[in-house]
Design an enzyme around this catalytic site. Structure first.
Site, PDB file in Angstrom:
ATOM      1  N   GLN A 115      31.183  32.803  40.849  1.00 48.72           N
ATOM      2  CA  GLN A 115      30.502  33.292  42.067  1.00 48.72           C
ATOM      3  C   GLN A 115      28.987  33.097  41.996  1.00 48.72           C
ATOM      4  O   GLN A 115      28.314  33.168  43.021  1.00 48.72           O
ATOM      5  CB  GLN A 115      30.811  34.776  42.297  1.00 48.72           C
ATOM      6  CG  GLN A 115      32.255  35.042  42.675  1.00 48.72           C
ATOM      7  CD  GLN A 115      32.492  36.515  42.904  1.00 48.72           C
ATOM      8  OE1 GLN A 115      32.710  37.262  41.964  1.00 48.72           O
ATOM      9  NE2 GLN A 115      32.418  36.942  44.150  1.00 48.72           N
TER      10      GLN A 115
ATOM     11  N   GLY B 145      32.806  44.237  40.977  1.00 46.33           N
ATOM     12  CA  GLY B 145      32.926  43.185  39.982  1.00 46.33           C
ATOM     13  C   GLY B 145      32.317  41.886  40.465  1.00 46.33           C
ATOM     14  O   GLY B 145      32.042  41.710  41.663  1.00 46.33           O
TER      15      GLY B 145
ATOM     16  N   CYS C 164      35.408  40.911  48.866  1.00 50.15           N
ATOM     17  CA  CYS C 164      34.815  40.044  47.847  1.00 50.15           C
ATOM     18  C   CYS C 164      33.380  39.727  48.246  1.00 50.15           C
ATOM     19  O   CYS C 164      33.104  39.469  49.423  1.00 50.15           O
ATOM     20  CB  CYS C 164      35.633  38.761  47.747  1.00 50.15           C
ATOM     21  SG  CYS C 164      34.988  37.593  46.545  1.00 50.15           S
ATOM     22  N   LEU C 165      32.489  39.705  47.270  1.00 48.81           N
ATOM     23  CA  LEU C 165      31.076  39.393  47.549  1.00 48.81           C
ATOM     24  C   LEU C 165      30.907  37.954  48.031  1.00 48.81           C
ATOM     25  O   LEU C 165      29.891  37.625  48.634  1.00 48.81           O
ATOM     26  CB  LEU C 165      30.230  39.639  46.289  1.00 48.81           C
ATOM     27  CG  LEU C 165      30.158  41.106  45.834  1.00 48.81           C
ATOM     28  CD1 LEU C 165      29.475  41.213  44.481  1.00 48.81           C
ATOM     29  CD2 LEU C 165      29.435  41.967  46.871  1.00 48.81           C
TER      30      LEU C 165
ATOM     31  N   HIS D  84      41.463  40.731  40.409  1.00 40.01           N
ATOM     32  CA  HIS D  84      40.665  40.017  41.419  1.00 40.01           C
ATOM     33  C   HIS D  84      39.616  39.135  40.737  1.00 40.01           C
ATOM     34  O   HIS D  84      39.484  37.947  41.065  1.00 40.01           O
ATOM     35  CB  HIS D  84      40.004  41.043  42.349  1.00 40.01           C
ATOM     36  CG  HIS D  84      39.070  40.451  43.360  1.00 40.01           C
ATOM     37  ND1 HIS D  84      39.294  40.500  44.717  1.00 40.01           N
ATOM     38  CD2 HIS D  84      37.885  39.791  43.210  1.00 40.01           C
ATOM     39  CE1 HIS D  84      38.298  39.889  45.348  1.00 40.01           C
ATOM     40  NE2 HIS D  84      37.434  39.460  44.463  1.00 40.01           N
ATOM     41  N   GLU D  85      38.908  39.715  39.764  1.00 38.32           N
ATOM     42  CA  GLU D  85      37.854  38.944  39.085  1.00 38.32           C
ATOM     43  C   GLU D  85      38.459  37.815  38.254  1.00 38.32           C
ATOM     44  O   GLU D  85      37.922  36.706  38.206  1.00 38.32           O
ATOM     45  CB  GLU D  85      36.991  39.858  38.212  1.00 38.32           C
ATOM     46  CG  GLU D  85      36.242  40.947  38.967  1.00 38.32           C
ATOM     47  CD  GLU D  85      35.475  40.459  40.186  1.00 38.32           C
ATOM     48  OE1 GLU D  85      34.986  39.303  40.182  1.00 38.32           O
ATOM     49  OE2 GLU D  85      35.377  41.224  41.159  1.00 38.32           O
TER      50      GLU D  85
ATOM     51  N   HIS E  33      39.257  34.694  40.160  1.00 32.54           N
ATOM     52  CA  HIS E  33      38.115  33.806  40.429  1.00 32.54           C
ATOM     53  C   HIS E  33      37.991  32.705  39.368  1.00 32.54           C
ATOM     54  O   HIS E  33      37.527  31.604  39.651  1.00 32.54           O
ATOM     55  CB  HIS E  33      36.806  34.610  40.430  1.00 32.54           C
ATOM     56  CG  HIS E  33      36.479  35.261  41.740  1.00 32.54           C
ATOM     57  ND1 HIS E  33      36.261  34.549  42.896  1.00 32.54           N
ATOM     58  CD2 HIS E  33      36.303  36.572  42.064  1.00 32.54           C
ATOM     59  CE1 HIS E  33      35.965  35.403  43.883  1.00 32.54           C
ATOM     60  NE2 HIS E  33      36.000  36.628  43.410  1.00 32.54           N
TER      61      HIS E  33
HETATM   62 ZN    ZN Z   1      35.694  38.282  44.529  1.00 34.27          ZN
END
Ligand code: ZN
Length: 152
Positions: A51, A46, A88-89, A130-131, A134
């Site tokens: 981000q 995701g 996480c990216l 999680h997304e 953000h």
């Molecule tokens: Zn993340």
């Protein structure tokens, strides 16, 4: 479409509260297309708009080869608890164990402004949560109960 740059932990944009989308227009579609291209380029489950430096309540989740585009997502109901491993990216070098609800119901809009409801359980629910975190400036590392350092 264009791949966008993913910002990393330490960038203050990741800590901002994102604003709801009001216009379901070409810019929104472009953002979603770019986010999908970016996610596919780097790999992951995701990606949230903050981000890529865009403070809008938009995120995408790809799970079991199905892509979900969530605009203005809201958690309607949650139950249970489970602990699992998350990364996480935007967080480089470590993952962590995070406790989250086991079962969730969410509502969101698609890129055309149509409302959808989705029920999710287990890791699938975790990815949505999680997304969605953000969009409120929350990273998994804020919630982790154990840090796991990457081997390489
Ligand atoms: Zn993340």
């Amino acid at each position: 479409m264009a791949k966008r740059n993913i910002i990393k932990m330490g960038d203050p944009l990741l800590r901002k509260i994102s604003k709801p989308v009001e216009d379901f227009d070409g810019r929104l579609s472009q953002l979603l297309d770019d986010m999908t291209e970016t996610l596919h380029a780097v790999g992951g489950l995701g990606l949230a708009a903050p981000q890529v430096g865009i403070l809008k309540r938009v995120c995408i989740v790809e799970y079991d080869e199905q892509l979900y585009e969530l605009v203005n997502p809201v958690l309607i109901k949650s139950s249970g608890k489970c602990v699992d491993n998350e990364g996480c990216l935007s967080v480089v070098g470590f993952r962590g164990l995070v406790e989250r609800p086991q079962i969730i119901d969410i509502e969101y809009f698609d890129r055309y402004g149509k409302k959808h409801a989705k029920h999710a359980e287990g890791y699938f629910a975790r990815v949505f949560l999680h997304e969605m975190d953000h969009l409120d400036g929350i990273l998994f590392s804020d919630k982790m109960i154990k840090k796991i350092i990457d081997e390489d």
